[in-house]
Design a protein around this motif. Structure first.
Motif, PDB file in Angstrom:
ATOM      1  N   ASP A   3       0.818  -1.215   0.000  1.00 31.88           N
ATOM      2  CA  ASP A   3       0.000   0.000   0.000  1.00 31.88           C
ATOM      3  C   ASP A   3       0.851   1.264   0.000  1.00 31.88           C
ATOM      4  N   ASP A   4       1.857   1.297   0.865  1.00 38.06           N
ATOM      5  CA  ASP A   4       2.694   2.485   0.979  1.00 38.06           C
ATOM      6  C   ASP A   4       4.153   2.086   1.060  1.00 38.06           C
ATOM      7  N   PHE A   5       4.999   2.812   0.349  1.00 38.72           N
ATOM      8  CA  PHE A   5       6.420   2.560   0.410  1.00 38.72           C
ATOM      9  C   PHE A   5       6.992   3.130   1.707  1.00 38.72           C
ATOM     10  N   HIS A   6       8.137   2.587   2.112  1.00 33.46           N
ATOM     11  CA  HIS A   6       8.701   2.905   3.426  1.00 33.46           C
ATOM     12  C   HIS A   6       8.860   4.404   3.652  1.00 33.46           C
ATOM     13  N   ARG A   7       9.503   5.109   2.723  1.00 33.85           N
ATOM     14  CA  ARG A   7       9.749   6.529   2.930  1.00 33.85           C
ATOM     15  C   ARG A   7       8.476   7.354   2.840  1.00 33.85           C
ATOM     16  N   ILE A   8       7.541   6.921   2.008  1.00 39.89           N
ATOM     17  CA  ILE A   8       6.269   7.630   1.902  1.00 39.89           C
ATOM     18  C   ILE A   8       5.501   7.512   3.214  1.00 39.89           C
ATOM     19  N   LYS A   9       5.555   6.348   3.834  1.00 43.54           N
ATOM     20  CA  LYS A   9       4.852   6.161   5.102  1.00 43.54           C
ATOM     21  C   LYS A   9       5.412   7.053   6.202  1.00 43.54           C
ATOM     22  N   ARG A  10       6.683   7.438   6.076  1.00 43.61           N
ATOM     23  CA  ARG A  10       7.293   8.276   7.109  1.00 43.61           C
ATOM     24  C   ARG A  10       6.847   9.737   7.015  1.00 43.61           C
ATOM     25  N   LEU A  11       6.305  10.117   5.871  1.00 44.59           N
ATOM     26  CA  LEU A  11       5.899  11.502   5.694  1.00 44.59           C
ATOM     27  C   LEU A  11       4.508  11.711   6.283  1.00 44.59           C
ATOM     28  N   PRO A  12       4.334  12.708   7.143  1.00 43.37           N
ATOM     29  CA  PRO A  12       3.033  12.951   7.773  1.00 43.37           C
ATOM     30  C   PRO A  12       2.055  13.575   6.785  1.00 43.37           C
ATOM     31  N   PRO A  13       0.779  13.623   7.138  1.00 41.89           N
ATOM     32  CA  PRO A  13      -0.205  14.275   6.257  1.00 41.89           C
ATOM     33  C   PRO A  13       0.175  15.731   6.006  1.00 41.89           C
ATOM     34  N   TYR A  14      -0.102  16.198   4.814  1.00 41.71           N
ATOM     35  CA  TYR A  14       0.276  17.546   4.412  1.00 41.71           C
ATOM     36  C   TYR A  14      -0.816  18.523   4.836  1.00 41.71           C
ATOM     37  N   VAL A  15      -0.547  19.309   5.878  1.00 45.11           N
ATOM     38  CA  VAL A  15      -1.539  20.198   6.453  1.00 45.11           C
ATOM     39  C   VAL A  15      -2.063  21.201   5.435  1.00 45.11           C
ATOM     40  N   PHE A  16      -1.168  21.667   4.555  1.00 47.32           N
ATOM     41  CA  PHE A  16      -1.567  22.716   3.615  1.00 47.32           C
ATOM     42  C   PHE A  16      -2.498  22.203   2.513  1.00 47.32           C
ATOM     43  N   ALA A  17      -2.586  20.872   2.346  1.00 50.92           N
ATOM     44  CA  ALA A  17      -3.338  20.313   1.220  1.00 50.92           C
ATOM     45  C   ALA A  17      -4.805  20.712   1.277  1.00 50.92           C
ATOM     46  N   GLU A  18      -5.412  20.640   2.458  1.00 51.40           N
ATOM     47  CA  GLU A  18      -6.835  20.955   2.573  1.00 51.40           C
ATOM     48  C   GLU A  18      -7.102  22.426   2.285  1.00 51.40           C
ATOM     49  N   VAL A  19      -6.218  23.290   2.781  1.00 48.96           N
ATOM     50  CA  VAL A  19      -6.359  24.716   2.525  1.00 48.96           C
ATOM     51  C   VAL A  19      -6.168  25.008   1.038  1.00 48.96           C
ATOM     52  N   ASN A  20      -5.171  24.377   0.421  1.00 50.91           N
ATOM     53  CA  ASN A  20      -4.935  24.580  -1.011  1.00 50.91           C
ATOM     54  C   ASN A  20      -6.110  24.093  -1.856  1.00 50.91           C
ATOM     55  N   ARG A  21      -6.704  22.973  -1.446  1.00 45.51           N
ATOM     56  CA  ARG A  21      -7.867  22.462  -2.178  1.00 45.51           C
ATOM     57  C   ARG A  21      -9.026  23.450  -2.103  1.00 45.51           C
ATOM     58  N   LEU A  22      -9.262  23.990  -0.914  1.00 50.86           N
ATOM     59  CA  LEU A  22     -10.353  24.945  -0.727  1.00 50.86           C
ATOM     60  C   LEU A  22     -10.095  26.216  -1.542  1.00 50.86           C
ATOM     61  N   LYS A  23      -8.851  26.635  -1.588  1.00 46.86           N
ATOM     62  CA  LYS A  23      -8.477  27.819  -2.363  1.00 46.86           C
ATOM     63  C   LYS A  23      -8.732  27.581  -3.852  1.00 46.86           C
ATOM     64  N   ALA A  24      -8.339  26.417  -4.347  1.00 49.40           N
ATOM     65  CA  ALA A  24      -8.537  26.102  -5.763  1.00 49.40           C
ATOM     66  C   ALA A  24     -10.019  26.021  -6.105  1.00 49.40           C
ATOM     67  N   THR A  25     -10.802  25.442  -5.213  1.00 50.77           N
ATOM     68  CA  THR A  25     -12.245  25.338  -5.441  1.00 50.77           C
ATOM     69  C   THR A  25     -12.887  26.715  -5.494  1.00 50.77           C
ATOM     70  N   ALA A  26     -12.491  27.593  -4.573  1.00 54.89           N
ATOM     71  CA  ALA A  26     -13.051  28.944  -4.542  1.00 54.89           C
ATOM     72  C   ALA A  26     -12.719  29.702  -5.828  1.00 54.89           C
ATOM     73  N   ARG A  27     -11.498  29.556  -6.298  1.00 56.36           N
ATOM     74  CA  ARG A  27     -11.106  30.224  -7.540  1.00 56.36           C
ATOM     75  C   ARG A  27     -11.877  29.665  -8.734  1.00 56.36           C
ATOM     76  N   ALA A  28     -12.070  28.355  -8.735  1.00 58.57           N
ATOM     77  CA  ALA A  28     -12.821  27.744  -9.828  1.00 58.57           C
ATOM     78  C   ALA A  28     -14.260  28.238  -9.863  1.00 58.57           C
ATOM     79  N   ASP A  29     -14.774  28.620  -8.688  1.00 60.58           N
ATOM     80  CA  ASP A  29     -16.134  29.149  -8.595  1.00 60.58           C
ATOM     81  C   ASP A  29     -16.186  30.653  -8.857  1.00 60.58           C
ATOM     82  N   GLY A  30     -15.036  31.249  -9.190  1.00 61.04           N
ATOM     83  CA  GLY A  30     -15.011  32.657  -9.554  1.00 61.04           C
ATOM     84  C   GLY A  30     -14.588  33.616  -8.469  1.00 61.04           C
ATOM     85  N   ALA A  31     -14.208  33.108  -7.310  1.00 59.65           N
ATOM     86  CA  ALA A  31     -13.800  33.992  -6.210  1.00 59.65           C
ATOM     87  C   ALA A  31     -12.441  34.627  -6.505  1.00 59.65           C
TER      88      ALA A  31
END
Length: 408
Positions: A3-31
């Motif tokens: 499922d996950d390679f050794h080094r990938i498993k060592r990397l924690p969840p990316y905190v900025f990902a959720e904020v970046n997704r929300l930002k991209a969605t808002a821009r796509a909606d014209g914000a």
């Protein structure tokens, strides 16, 4: 397949990902999102640097493989910069390596010096590569609450005495991303003395050496007598000359450590495109009036941010350096945490910032604001935030503040 390679498993969840997704969605909606999140300089590279690139790129011989550790002229230019800026003499042949930005240099230094299980002391909060570069290389982290005085040094000493195995290296980062914290030469003297006593390597991130305000240039740890025995320092042209996409940085210092980095890099890359290296040398060797102008723009933006956000009800401590402000989350939103507050700013004010949790658990309760928009846009952001704050907790109807374990 696993499922996950050794080094990938060592990397924690990316905190900025959720904020970046929300930002991209808002821009796509014209914000019209005012993005004060990513530290991505918006000003153009100075024209004389571009002209040198254009001049050089037209020469076919520059299209061939380059030198992994940097062409000689570029390494000499960096050595000359250290001599005039810090009074530090470096051998460009053995004590200077050009890197693909300071981030790549830091990550490959981790690969060069780290064995699986080695312990590295890392300030918290800090720029993520300071930790993740070593995580990828197999090291273990021990966090030390970020500071620039005796408390930090005592914490380093304590960590060394209570870690098995004994830590290999300590990361220093001043001026700091994200906190904009600076350090004095006296602090560096004490840090070097302690590191020598504890047999620690010092890895110093000085990427914001030239983005300072109030006529107080940050020093280099290499100014301390004997520091070069145990130190490698990383710098970058990204912010100094508005060259982030050019990916040009440097590692300088102890020749054994620099030699290890150069050897690892020799297996991984052929260095930056030669015309970029030639243009980078022109930046370092040429007039520095452009650096003064870039510094002036950031200072003006800083002052605008502090003044306009303060009037909006969002006090911003004035950073002494860097292109960032490190800001406590205002009440009554503090209990939400930095990620939920950053999401609210996008949803309700069309403003993006970086949640402090993304820089470490001690960053919780803060957001980082980057000075990457002009003053008109900063004031526009302040007006939007003022309206958002005036609505208070009424804006929080769709946000549930669930206590979370700090993670990145």
């Amino acid at each position: 397949m696993i499922d996950d390679f050794h080094r990938i498993k060592r990397l924690p969840p990316y905190v900025f990902a959720e904020v970046n997704r929300l930002k991209a969605t808002a821009r796509a909606d014209g914000a019209d999102i005012i993005d004060l999140g990513m530290g991505n300089p918006d000003m153009p590279t100075p024209q004389h640097i571009i002209d040198k690139l254009v001049e050089t790129v037209s020469k076919p011989r520059t299209h061939r493989y380059s030198a992994s550790k940097g062409i000689p002229g570029l390494r000499r230019a960096q050595s000359a910069y250290y001599a005039r800026r810090f009074g530090v003499k470096l051998d460009p042949e053995t004590q200077v390596v050009a890197t693909l930005g300071s981030k790549e240099g830091f990550a490959n230094m981790a690969q060069a010096i780290t064995a699986p299980g080695d312990v590295i002391l890392v300030p918290n909060p800090t720029y993520p590569i300071h930790e993740f570069g070593f995580l990828i290389s197999g090291a273990a982290m021990r966090h030390v609450k970020a500071g620039n005085g005796e408390d930090f040094l005592r914490a380093v000493d304590h960590a060394c005495r209570h870690s098995i195995p004994k830590p290999l290296a300590v990361v220093l980062s001043y001026p700091s991303n994200p906190t904009a914290m600076t350090a004095s030469l006296d602090f560096y003297k004490e840090a070097v003395a302690l590191a020598k006593k504890l047999d620690l390597i010092i890895l110093s991130d000085l990427a914001y050496a030239e983005i300072y305000f109030d006529d107080n240039p940050p020093p280099s740890v290499l100014e301390v007598a004997g520091a070069i025995d145990i130190t490698v320092e990383f710098t970058s042209l990204s912010k100094t000359y508005n060259m982030p996409g050019w990916r040009m940085g440097f590692a300088v210092g102890n020749e054994r450590l620099i030699g290890a980095l150069a050897r690892v890099k020799s297996y991984l890359d052929y260095g930056a495109f030669t015309p970029i290296q030639v243009a980078a040398a022109a930046a370092l060797n040429g007039s520095q009036d452009c650096v003064e102008e870039i510094r002036r723009v950031y200072k003006s933006r800083r002052d605008c941010l502090v003044e306009s956000f303060g009037r909006a009800g969002f006090p911003v401590p004035a950073p002494p350096a860097t292109m960032f402000a490190w800001c406590p989350i205002p009440e009554p939103f503090h209990a939400l945490g930095s990620v939920e507050f950053a999401k609210l700013l996008i949803e309700k004010a069309d403003v993006a910032v970086s949640p402090g949790l993304g820089f470490g658990e001690h960053g919780e309760g803060y957001v980082r604001i980057a000075l990457v928009e002009n003053e008109h846009r900063i004031r526009q952001a302040a007006r939007s935030i003022k309206k958002f704050l005036a609505q208070g907790t009424e804006t929080m109807h769709n946000v549930i503040p669930i206590p979370q374990k700090a993670s990145r």
